[in-house]
Design a protein around this motif. Structure first.
Motif: not given
Ligand code: GTP
Ligand code: MG
Length: 308
Positions: A27, A31-34, A190, A192-193, A272, A276, A278
């Protein structure tokens, strides 16, 4: 173009004993919670891929379950997923909780035994991340441990860091880039996971269960998303998730007195998941008893556990 300017791309397996900080590291790098994080050992159950784009390079990090010595079908399937990740890696990143081995030096060999066997015959680059250095002020205390690790893994590049404080991580990423094979990016910048939002939502619910439950109960818990409906006209997403427990007594512990437990879990998970996605989320949780599911490989496969 010189060789050094070539674009690089490759897979890095983050491996190590349970609770070493593998998911925290992933993470922090992305830079983000994956990947979910809890103070408990054996939180991660699957391979989780996080993607980091650096100038001239793309790194795919695989977070893996801890190298547990626990017995049973669930730990076995978790380990299969570790070895599969290791198979596909270009670079191996071994992470250890150095604070633990300063306090309990006798645990080091035991915790790394399986890995040492696998590494003995491996020619790939190996980085030994000595994690949690923020836990003690006198950094010279770790010198004997670093020497010991270097003699255990002569070819490893040892790297003290704090995943929690992100201390040392830019340097770590730069070191990894140098060890990657040349190749074009495999994922769009873009992204991230590789995890779906559905999987992420189930993991967030499992994280809240792990944080909420005591003793061995978290280890008999699994989460499955049963309904996922994006209700465009209402601007919200409806999610029904089943929480499986291995015993009727565990069901009562998840639900809690007057439903207080499940309410708290649902509320923190919903917040949460909303962040995630939005968008507004309506989350319903159902606790189901499925006796001995951790010994049922077919059921575990249906939950997405084990090698891919
Ligand atoms: N002080 C400190 N704590 C850390 C650091 N890295 C991780 N932790 C803590 O260690 C605990 C375990 O972190 P995780 O990232 O879940 O560890 P893991 O290796 O993924 O664990 P499993 O998935 O169970 O194998 C959490 O409470 C983290 O906050 C660090 O650099 N310093
Ligand atoms: Mg983890």
């Amino acid at each position: 173009m010189t060789h050094d300017k070539e674009h690089r791309c490759g897979w890095v397996a983050i491996m190590g004993p349970p609770n070493a900080g593998k998911s925290t590291l992933l993470n922090a790098l992305i830079g983000q919670k994956v990947s979910i994080v809890t103070p408990r050992a054996q939180t991660t159950r699957n391979r989780i891929v996080g993607i980091l784009n650096e100038p001239g390079a793309q790194i795919m990090f695989m977070d893996t379950p801890g190298l547990t010595r626990a017995r049973g079908h669930l730990p076995k399937m978790m380990l299969q997923s570790v070895w599969q990740s290791m198979d596909t890696a270009d670079v191996l990143l071994l992470i250890l909780d150095c604070d633990l081995y300063l306090r309990k030096p006798e645990f080091l060999e035991r915790d790394t035994e399986a890995l040492a066997r696998a590494l003995a015959v491996d020619a790939r680059p190996l980085i030994g991340l000595v994690n949690k250095v923020d836990k003690f002020a006198d950094k010279s205390r770790m010198l004997p441990l670093l020497e010991r690790l270097q003699s255990m893994w002569p070819k490893a590049e040892l790297f003290p860091a704090s995943a929690l404080l992100r201390d040392g991580l830019p340097e770590l990423a730069a070191l990894i880039v140098k060890k990657l094979p040349a190749g074009p990016a495999q994922f769009p910048e873009e992204q991230l996971s590789t995890a779906s939002v559905r999987f992420m939502a189930a993991e967030i619910i499992r994280e809240k269960l792990f944080l909420h439950l005591v003793q061995e109960v978290p280890y008999s818990v699994a989460v499955e998303i049963e309904i996922w409906e994006d209700m465009e006209d209402e601007g919200r997403t409806l999610i029904h998730a089943a929480i499986y427990v291995g015993r009727p007594s565990h069901k009562a512990m998840v639900i809690g007195k007057g439903g207080a437990g499940i309410k708290a879990i649902g509320s923190s998970a919903r917040q949460e998941i909303q962040a995630l996605l939005e968008r507004k989320v309506h989350l319903e949780l159902w606790v189901k008893v499925r006796e001995h599911w951790t010994e049922d490989p077919h059921f575990m496969r249906s939950l997405g556990l084990g090698p891919e």
